[in-house]
Design an enzyme around this catalytic site. Structure first.
Site, PDB file in Angstrom:
ATOM      1  N   ASN A 174      -5.359  12.633   0.559  1.00 36.39           N
ATOM      2  CA  ASN A 174      -4.523  11.752   1.383  1.00 36.39           C
ATOM      3  C   ASN A 174      -5.426  11.003   2.354  1.00 36.39           C
ATOM      4  OD1 ASN A 174      -1.888  10.735   2.097  1.00 36.39           O
ATOM      5  ND2 ASN A 174      -2.044  11.883   4.000  1.00 36.39           N
ATOM      6  N   LYS A 175      -4.831  10.158   3.155  1.00 38.50           N
ATOM      7  CA  LYS A 175      -5.561   9.307   4.090  1.00 38.50           C
ATOM      8  C   LYS A 175      -6.608  10.082   4.901  1.00 38.50           C
ATOM      9  CE  LYS A 175      -5.308   5.791   4.366  1.00 38.50           C
ATOM     10  NZ  LYS A 175      -6.251   4.989   3.557  1.00 38.50           N
ATOM     11  N   ARG A 222      -7.170  -0.045  -7.092  1.00 41.16           N
ATOM     12  CA  ARG A 222      -7.511   0.943  -6.051  1.00 41.16           C
ATOM     13  C   ARG A 222      -7.725   2.275  -6.763  1.00 41.16           C
ATOM     14  NH1 ARG A 222      -4.156   1.270  -0.616  1.00 41.16           N
ATOM     15  NH2 ARG A 222      -6.055   2.292   0.093  1.00 41.16           N
ATOM     16  N   GLN A 250      -2.343   2.456  10.001  1.00 45.22           N
ATOM     17  CA  GLN A 250      -1.046   2.506   9.301  1.00 45.22           C
ATOM     18  C   GLN A 250      -0.008   3.299  10.089  1.00 45.22           C
ATOM     19  OE1 GLN A 250      -3.989   3.062   7.828  1.00 45.22           O
ATOM     20  NE2 GLN A 250      -3.961   2.633   5.649  1.00 45.22           N
ATOM     21  N   ASP A 303      -1.874  10.851  -2.046  1.00 45.10           N
ATOM     22  CA  ASP A 303      -2.165   9.837  -3.068  1.00 45.10           C
ATOM     23  C   ASP A 303      -2.446  10.467  -4.419  1.00 45.10           C
ATOM     24  OD1 ASP A 303      -2.829   8.488  -0.395  1.00 45.10           O
ATOM     25  OD2 ASP A 303      -2.676   6.857  -1.861  1.00 45.10           O
ATOM     26  N   ARG A 308       0.863  -1.181   0.000  1.00 40.41           N
ATOM     27  CA  ARG A 308       0.000   0.000   0.000  1.00 40.41           C
ATOM     28  C   ARG A 308       0.902   1.235   0.000  1.00 40.41           C
ATOM     29  NH1 ARG A 308       2.268   1.852   3.733  1.00 40.41           N
ATOM     30  NH2 ARG A 308       0.689   3.463   3.857  1.00 40.41           N
ATOM     31  N   GLY A 309       0.245   2.410  -0.084  1.00 44.09           N
ATOM     32  CA  GLY A 309       1.029   3.637  -0.248  1.00 44.09           C
ATOM     33  C   GLY A 309       1.142   3.906  -1.744  1.00 44.09           C
ATOM     34  N   ALA A 310       0.917   5.161  -2.138  1.00 41.59           N
ATOM     35  CA  ALA A 310       0.783   5.475  -3.564  1.00 41.59           C
ATOM     36  C   ALA A 310       1.979   5.019  -4.425  1.00 41.59           C
ATOM     37  CB  ALA A 310       0.515   6.966  -3.721  1.00 41.59           C
TER      38      ALA A 310
HETATM   39  O1  MRU Z   1      -4.531   3.400   2.181  1.00 41.27           O
HETATM   40  P1  MRU Z   1      -3.037   3.550   2.130  1.00 41.27           P
HETATM   41  O2  MRU Z   1      -2.348   2.976   3.315  1.00 41.27           O
HETATM   42  O3  MRU Z   1      -2.466   3.065   0.823  1.00 41.27           O
HETATM   43  O4  MRU Z   1      -2.827   5.118   2.194  1.00 41.27           O
HETATM   44  C1  MRU Z   1      -1.539   5.644   2.129  1.00 41.27           C
HETATM   45  C2  MRU Z   1      -1.516   7.116   2.289  1.00 41.27           C
HETATM   46  O5  MRU Z   1      -2.507   7.768   2.483  1.00 41.27           O
HETATM   47  C3  MRU Z   1      -0.176   7.767   2.129  1.00 41.27           C
HETATM   48  O6  MRU Z   1      -0.119   8.948   2.882  1.00 41.27           O
HETATM   49  C4  MRU Z   1       0.054   8.112   0.651  1.00 41.27           C
HETATM   50  O7  MRU Z   1      -0.130   6.999  -0.152  1.00 41.27           O
HETATM   51  C5  MRU Z   1       1.376   8.681   0.417  1.00 41.27           C
HETATM   52  S1  MRU Z   1       2.616   7.430   0.421  1.00 41.27           S
HETATM   53  C6  MRU Z   1       4.128   8.098   0.248  1.00 41.27           C
END
Ligand code: MRU
Length: 358
Positions: A252-253, A90, A201, A242, A53-55
């Site tokens: 973002n999250k 996603r 996370q 993201d 996970r993470g962009a």
């Molecule tokens: O749902 P996730 O865990 O994939 O969400 C991740 C985030 O929101 C991060 O802040 C974002 O992807 C930036 S990662 C460098």
């Protein structure tokens, strides 16, 4: 970065076995498991279930997903079909489409045996580039932390949300990269880590990776940041994103927006760190950003260690209650002090981004 003293990346390709290797992030922090991805189906599942996970990391996984697709069947129509499935795995992070489009540009129309090597090299290049970009984000963000430290002459307290650490990228992270660079330079830093419900996370991944690098950090409930800012206990916020629009608005999250509002009210600088692969140059209105809705079970159930150190999942809500799990929110540009990118720090605006990237 390190896990138990050993350097790792979040994803790599094993040339001998032709398997993609990932760290299964659904098992952290209690178990460290390296998982093999053999098929495109497994790559898509890993993205959907958030084993990765993470962009930036899901972008890289999609790129390797196409390498696996070529091993399965290098017919162009099959690759087109898989590329669409990878993009759809996603919805919010633009890096998925960015990585898949870049891969397809490289391999479209190639029918020779060369296609596998072309795809593998491009996937590796996407990873190498991300490492370089995240390192530069760190060096650019370091200057901001240094400035605060030079004025304060005491530990710099940084608040972050979710995991925009190295586990969300290939290495270094985005939001954490300036923190790692400051720590390496001897600047005393302490990180307030938002727990980040519902998937935690922050607690499970950010705190874990900071511990492994011996960076002082404290996990706080998601609602705690506001009072810490009122008490002067937060010097700056740094979060990831993201999808960043050319207007400077950032997705973002879930919960990021509320932190930005609290930061504005308390004159705490609020920075967003991103590689250019996270910029969406097409959408102008943030209401058009697709916001992922995930299973409500992620809210109603929680996982942890039981008294025998076994991982256990339990229900924490009333059985009859409905719940809703929006995974991301939008922070309008007006609440963002600056964007920390691989090319420098800029204003969160079309003008700022254009200056660096156009
Ligand atoms: O749902 P996730 O865990 O994939 O969400 C991740 C985030 O929101 C991060 O802040 C974002 O992807 C930036 S990662 C460098």
């Amino acid at each position: 970065m390190k896990i138990q003293g050993k350097e790792y990346r979040t994803i790599w390709f094993d040339e001998e076995t032709k398997l993609v290797k990932i760290i299964d992030q659904t098992k952290l922090p209690h178990q460290f498991i390296i998982k093999n991805l053999k098929t495109t189906k497994e790559a898509i599942k890993a993205i959907k279930t958030m084993e990765v996970r993470g962009a930036p990391l899901i972008g890289a996984t999609a790129a390797y997903g196409l390498v696996l697709a070529i091993i399965e069947n290098n017919d162009q129509s099959y690759l087109k079909k898989i590329s669409q499935e990878l993009i759809n795995s996603r919805p919010t992070a633009i890096n998925l489409k960015w990585a898949v489009d870049r891969m397809m540009k490289k391999i479209s129309g190639v029918n020779s045996k060369e296609i596998f090597n072309l795809a593998l090299n491009e996937a590796k290049e996407i990873c190498e580039e991300d490492v370089k970009f995240c390192e530069n984000i760190g060096l650019n963000g370091l200057k901001i932390i240094e400035e605060i430290y030079n004025k304060k002459k005491d530990t710099v307290n940084i608040l972050t949300h979710c995991n925009a650490g190295w586990l969300a990228t290939i290495n270094w992270g985005t939001a954490t990269s300036p923190i790692y660079h400051a720590h390496k330079k001897g600047i005393p830093v302490h990180v307030w880590v938002d727990e980040t419900r519902p998937r935690n996370q922050g607690a499970n991944l950010t705190s874990y990776e900071l511990n492994e690098e011996e960076i002082p950090n404290t996990i706080i409930a998601d609602n705690t940041g506001g009072i810490l800012m009122q008490r002067g206990q937060v010097d700056m916020c740094i979060v990831g994103t993201d999808r960043t629009l050319s207007t400077g608005d950032v997705a973002n999250k879930i919960g990021t927006y509320l932190k930005a509002l609290a930061a504005k009210d308390n004159n705490v600088p609020f920075y967003v760190a991103l590689p250019s692969s996270t910029i969406d140059w097409n959408i102008k209105d943030f209401k058009e950003i697709p916001i992922e809705v995930r299973s409500s079970e992620e809210l109603s159930h929680i996982e942890g260690l039981d008294e025998k150190n076994n991982v256990k999942k339990i229900l924490i809500y009333p059985k009859k209650s409905a719940s809703m799990n929006l995974a991301f929110d939008i922070t309008p540009a007006k609440y963002v002090t600056g964007l920390i990118t691989e090319k420098g720090v800029c204003e969160a605006s079309e003008k700022g981004l254009n200056k660096l990237f156009k």
